[in-house]
Design a protein around this motif. Structure first.
Motif, short mmCIF file in Angstrom:
data_model
loop_
_atom_site.label_atom_id
_atom_site.label_comp_id
_atom_site.label_asym_id
_atom_site.label_seq_id
_atom_site.Cartn_x
_atom_site.Cartn_y
_atom_site.Cartn_z
N ILE A 1 -3.60 -1.29 -7.93
CA ILE A 1 -2.75 -2.43 -7.59
C ILE A 1 -3.39 -3.64 -8.25
O ILE A 1 -4.59 -3.86 -8.15
CB ILE A 1 -2.66 -2.64 -6.06
CG1 ILE A 1 -2.04 -1.41 -5.39
CG2 ILE A 1 -1.87 -3.91 -5.74
CD1 ILE A 1 -2.07 -1.43 -3.88
N CYS B 1 -6.11 -0.31 1.63
CA CYS B 1 -5.85 0.49 0.43
C CYS B 1 -7.00 1.42 0.09
O CYS B 1 -8.16 1.07 0.26
CB CYS B 1 -5.57 -0.45 -0.73
SG CYS B 1 -4.73 0.36 -2.06
N HIS B 2 -6.65 2.59 -0.43
CA HIS B 2 -7.66 3.58 -0.83
C HIS B 2 -7.73 3.76 -2.34
O HIS B 2 -8.44 4.63 -2.81
CB HIS B 2 -7.39 4.92 -0.15
CG HIS B 2 -7.47 4.83 1.34
ND1 HIS B 2 -8.66 4.65 2.01
CD2 HIS B 2 -6.51 4.87 2.29
CE1 HIS B 2 -8.43 4.59 3.31
NE2 HIS B 2 -7.13 4.72 3.51
N VAL C 1 -4.23 -5.97 2.02
CA VAL C 1 -4.11 -4.87 1.06
C VAL C 1 -5.48 -4.29 0.77
O VAL C 1 -5.67 -3.08 0.76
CB VAL C 1 -3.41 -5.34 -0.24
CG1 VAL C 1 -3.54 -4.28 -1.33
CG2 VAL C 1 -1.94 -5.64 0.03
N GLN D 1 1.35 4.30 -2.89
CA GLN D 1 1.21 5.73 -2.60
C GLN D 1 2.47 6.49 -3.00
O GLN D 1 2.40 7.53 -3.64
CB GLN D 1 0.94 5.94 -1.11
CG GLN D 1 -0.43 5.46 -0.67
CD GLN D 1 -0.60 5.47 0.85
OE1 GLN D 1 0.36 5.55 1.60
NE2 GLN D 1 -1.85 5.34 1.28
N VAL E 1 0.83 -1.21 0.00
CA VAL E 1 0.00 0.00 0.00
C VAL E 1 0.87 1.26 0.00
O VAL E 1 0.62 2.20 -0.76
CB VAL E 1 -0.98 -0.02 1.20
CG1 VAL E 1 -1.73 1.30 1.31
CG2 VAL E 1 -1.95 -1.18 1.06
N GLN E 2 1.91 1.28 0.84
CA GLN E 2 2.80 2.44 0.91
C GLN E 2 3.55 2.65 -0.41
O GLN E 2 3.70 3.79 -0.87
CB GLN E 2 3.80 2.27 2.05
CG GLN E 2 3.17 2.44 3.41
CD GLN E 2 4.11 2.07 4.55
OE1 GLN E 2 5.19 1.53 4.34
NE2 GLN E 2 3.68 2.35 5.77
N VAL F 1 -7.98 -2.08 -6.21
CA VAL F 1 -7.13 -3.28 -6.19
C VAL F 1 -7.84 -4.33 -7.04
O VAL F 1 -8.96 -4.73 -6.71
CB VAL F 1 -6.92 -3.82 -4.76
CG1 VAL F 1 -6.07 -5.08 -4.78
CG2 VAL F 1 -6.29 -2.75 -3.87
#
Length: 157
Positions: free
Chosen positions: A113, A139-140, A135, A106, A102-103, A143
């Motif tokens: 993703i 996650c925002h 994830v 970003q 996730v990072q 995915v």
């Protein structure tokens, strides 16, 4: 629609199949692919009083795992090159794989993703791999979870 797609890999059959489909998807939408390999941190052998001579030290471990990750990433790089898709990659060490995915998405400005439903540790998860599930919950951005339609090794996958 999508300009940068993060494709995490652990080198498993499902991750490779997901990467192949992810690169094909990126080609269709004109997106760039960023491959990510997250390896577990070095674990000191706390279960014995004397470290066995065959046990790798931290530097040996990291070098070995880095070479392994490069092999996994090269497979995605080759897929991207064959499809004319812009490609870059990133590797890291962490025991929080899902958060790193996730990072990384970003940090690299990814807007999607694309990952497999299970990885190396996922066979015990009946519905969804634990990293994938984490994830999805953290996650925002979208995915896309790729699930194999046939057993690993089948041509239909």
């Amino acid at each position: 629609m999508f300009s940068k797609i993060l494709i995490p890999t652990d080198g498993s059959v499902i991750a490779n199949a997901a990467a192949r489909k992810g690169v094909e998807f990126a080609k269709q939408v004109g997106a760039e692919v960023i491959a990510l390999f997250v390896a577990p941190n070095y674990q000191y052998p706390v279960y014995v009083e004397i470290v066995p001579p065959s046990y790798p030290n931290e530097e040996e471990y990291k070098a070995s795992i880095k070479r392994t990750g490069e092999t996994f990433i090269k497979a995605i790089a080759d897929m991207a090159a064959a499809n004319g898709v812009k490609f870059s990659s990133h590797s890291m060490f962490s025991d929080t794989t899902a958060l790193c995915i996730v990072q990384a998405a970003q940090e690299h400005g990814c807007d999607m993703i694309f990952m497999g439903s299970h990885g190396r540790s996922g066979w015990g998860q009946l519905l969804l791999g634990s990293v994938t599930a984490k994830v999805l919950s953290a996650c925002h951005i979208p995915v896309l979870v790729y699930r194999l339609q046939a057993e690993p090794g089948d041509k239909a996958a």
